[in-house]
Design a protein around this motif. Structure first.
Motif, PDB file in Angstrom:
ATOM      1  N   GLU A 103     -20.896  14.530 -13.270  1.00 53.83           N
ATOM      2  CA  GLU A 103     -19.549  13.978 -13.165  1.00 53.83           C
ATOM      3  C   GLU A 103     -19.461  12.936 -12.050  1.00 53.83           C
ATOM      4  OE1 GLU A 103     -14.980  15.458 -12.133  1.00 53.83           O
ATOM      5  OE2 GLU A 103     -16.680  16.839 -11.982  1.00 53.83           O
ATOM      6  N   ILE A 104     -18.772  11.841 -12.325  1.00 54.96           N
ATOM      7  CA  ILE A 104     -18.542  10.791 -11.341  1.00 54.96           C
ATOM      8  C   ILE A 104     -17.064  10.777 -10.995  1.00 54.96           C
ATOM      9  CG2 ILE A 104     -18.641   8.322 -10.860  1.00 54.96           C
ATOM     10  CD1 ILE A 104     -21.386   9.574 -11.085  1.00 54.96           C
ATOM     11  N   GLN A 139     -16.836   2.786  -6.835  1.00 53.72           N
ATOM     12  CA  GLN A 139     -18.163   2.524  -6.293  1.00 53.72           C
ATOM     13  C   GLN A 139     -19.228   2.593  -7.392  1.00 53.72           C
ATOM     14  OE1 GLN A 139     -19.109   1.613  -3.025  1.00 53.72           O
ATOM     15  NE2 GLN A 139     -16.911   1.211  -2.948  1.00 53.72           N
ATOM     16  N   ALA A 140     -19.061   3.513  -8.324  1.00 52.66           N
ATOM     17  CA  ALA A 140     -20.026   3.600  -9.426  1.00 52.66           C
ATOM     18  C   ALA A 140     -20.051   2.305 -10.224  1.00 52.66           C
ATOM     19  CB  ALA A 140     -19.668   4.771 -10.339  1.00 52.66           C
ATOM     20  N   LEU A 142     -25.626   6.585  -7.176  1.00 52.55           N
ATOM     21  CA  LEU A 142     -24.763   6.184  -8.277  1.00 52.55           C
ATOM     22  C   LEU A 142     -25.380   5.096  -9.139  1.00 52.55           C
ATOM     23  CD1 LEU A 142     -21.369   5.923  -6.356  1.00 52.55           C
ATOM     24  CD2 LEU A 142     -21.856   7.540  -8.200  1.00 52.55           C
ATOM     25  N   SER A 143     -26.349   4.347  -8.582  1.00 48.44           N
ATOM     26  CA  SER A 143     -26.808   3.101  -9.185  1.00 48.44           C
ATOM     27  C   SER A 143     -27.993   3.277 -10.126  1.00 48.44           C
ATOM     28  CB  SER A 143     -27.181   2.101  -8.085  1.00 48.44           C
ATOM     29  OG  SER A 143     -27.716   0.917  -8.635  1.00 48.44           O
ATOM     30  N   GLY A 144     -27.764   3.046 -11.418  1.00 47.25           N
ATOM     31  CA  GLY A 144     -28.864   3.073 -12.373  1.00 47.25           C
ATOM     32  C   GLY A 144     -29.928   2.032 -12.096  1.00 47.25           C
ATOM     33  N   PHE A 171     -18.177   7.025   0.292  1.00 44.72           N
ATOM     34  CA  PHE A 171     -17.474   8.122  -0.361  1.00 44.72           C
ATOM     35  C   PHE A 171     -15.969   7.846  -0.377  1.00 44.72           C
ATOM     36  CE2 PHE A 171     -21.029  10.857   1.550  1.00 44.72           C
ATOM     37  CZ  PHE A 171     -21.790  10.784   0.402  1.00 44.72           C
ATOM     38  N   SER A 172     -15.321   8.063  -1.525  1.00 47.05           N
ATOM     39  CA  SER A 172     -13.865   7.947  -1.561  1.00 47.05           C
ATOM     40  C   SER A 172     -13.206   9.145  -0.884  1.00 47.05           C
ATOM     41  CB  SER A 172     -13.375   7.810  -3.004  1.00 47.05           C
ATOM     42  OG  SER A 172     -13.787   8.916  -3.784  1.00 47.05           O
TER      43      SER A 172
END
Length: 287
Positions: A3-4, A9-10, A79-81, A128-129
């Motif tokens: 889960e994101i 940011q994602a 988060l970064s593919g 981070f949010s």
């Protein structure tokens, strides 16, 4: 992918920014790798340790942690593919088979409780949010008595790249581009903020120490200026002005950076950061 919740940011790190960092990973390592040894030493990694690398990017610190613990393991989470693809490729090329990588959000990732002996991060925890939720989740992933160690930027005025970009105030609409904000590069630039966040997340024994390192930003002032202006902030500011102003910005920044050219032609700028360590209480009921 788990889960994101940090969706903004994602989106950024799976778009142009993530592609830029993946494509320029060697350059970014040259900027930041002076913090690698202090970070890994502070984490207290021992033989057999299981290490979690938060915001691992293209995985240099993950691979280094894995090499320090050949009988253990290191997991890089990001988060970064695009950056994770680079991380996996480099680990495979270097034959590091105890380093693995997952795409996920540390704020919500379903870590197995107590699965790691240490959690580390080099410039990966400022975005981070909800920092308290993220660090609480990371704390649950550490075994009782596990160690958290991370590096994050200190105040903007102590960082050479901020000083360099600031010379463009009369050319580009910079505003207060390096102000602390959430999330953002300088969101943890205050030691009091760091201590409050980690205490709320259940960590104990928080220590915040200033560390400095000089990073290589380019080979010659022209190259360094172009690299700085191709970062996310640089592209954002250039996109708001016409071609003439863009050319002027390159000229002004290049002239400033000439003062930082070393004898071998490299441009080296100082970065000042906080080296933060904290522990999950040995008694889980104390967290």
């Amino acid at each position: 992918m788990s889960e994101i919740v940090n969706t903004e940011q994602a989106q950024a790190w799976n778009g142009p920014e993530g592609a830029h960092w993946a494509r320029n990973q060697d350059r970014w390592n040259a900027v930041n790798e002076g913090f690698n040894e202090p970070l890994l030493d502070a984490a207290g990694l021992a033989e057999g340790h299981r290490t979690l690398d938060l915001g691992c990017g293209a995985g240099q610190t993950t691979r280094l942690a894995a090499l320090r613990t050949p009988q253990g393991s290191a997991l890089g989470l990001d988060l970064s593919g695009p950056m994770l693809a680079e991380a996996r490729s480099r680990a495979a090329r270097e034959g590091i088979d105890n380093a693995t990588f997952q795409q996920g959000d540390a704020q919500a990732h379903p870590f197995e409780p107590g699965a790691f002996d240490a959690a580390i991060s080099r410039y990966g925890v400022m975005f981070f949010s909800d920092p308290e939720a993220a660090f609480h989740n990371v704390g649950r992933a550490l075994r009782p008595g596990g160690r958290l160690a991370f590096v994050c930027p200190a105040e903007p005025s102590l960082n050479g790249w901020v000083t360099a970009m600031s010379v463009l105030r009369d050319v580009l609409p910079l505003g207060d581009f390096a102000a602390p904000g959430l999330p953002g590069m300088f969101s943890l630039s205050s030691p009091d903020r760091i201590r409050a966040v980690l205490a709320a997340a259940g960590f104990r024994g928080v220590a915040v120490d200033e560390v400095e390192a000089y990073g290589t930003w380019g080979h010659g002032a022209d190259d360094a200026a172009e690299f700085l202006l191709n970062t996310g902030p640089g592209r954002h500011f250039l996109g708001q002005v016409d071609t003439a102003a863009q050319d002027r910005a390159r000229q002004v920044l290049t002239q400033h950076l000439r003062g930082y050219e070393a004898g071998d032609g490299t441009v080296r700028l100082r970065s000042t950061s906080w080296l933060v360590t904290a522990d999950r209480p040995a008694d889980p009921t104390a967290a």
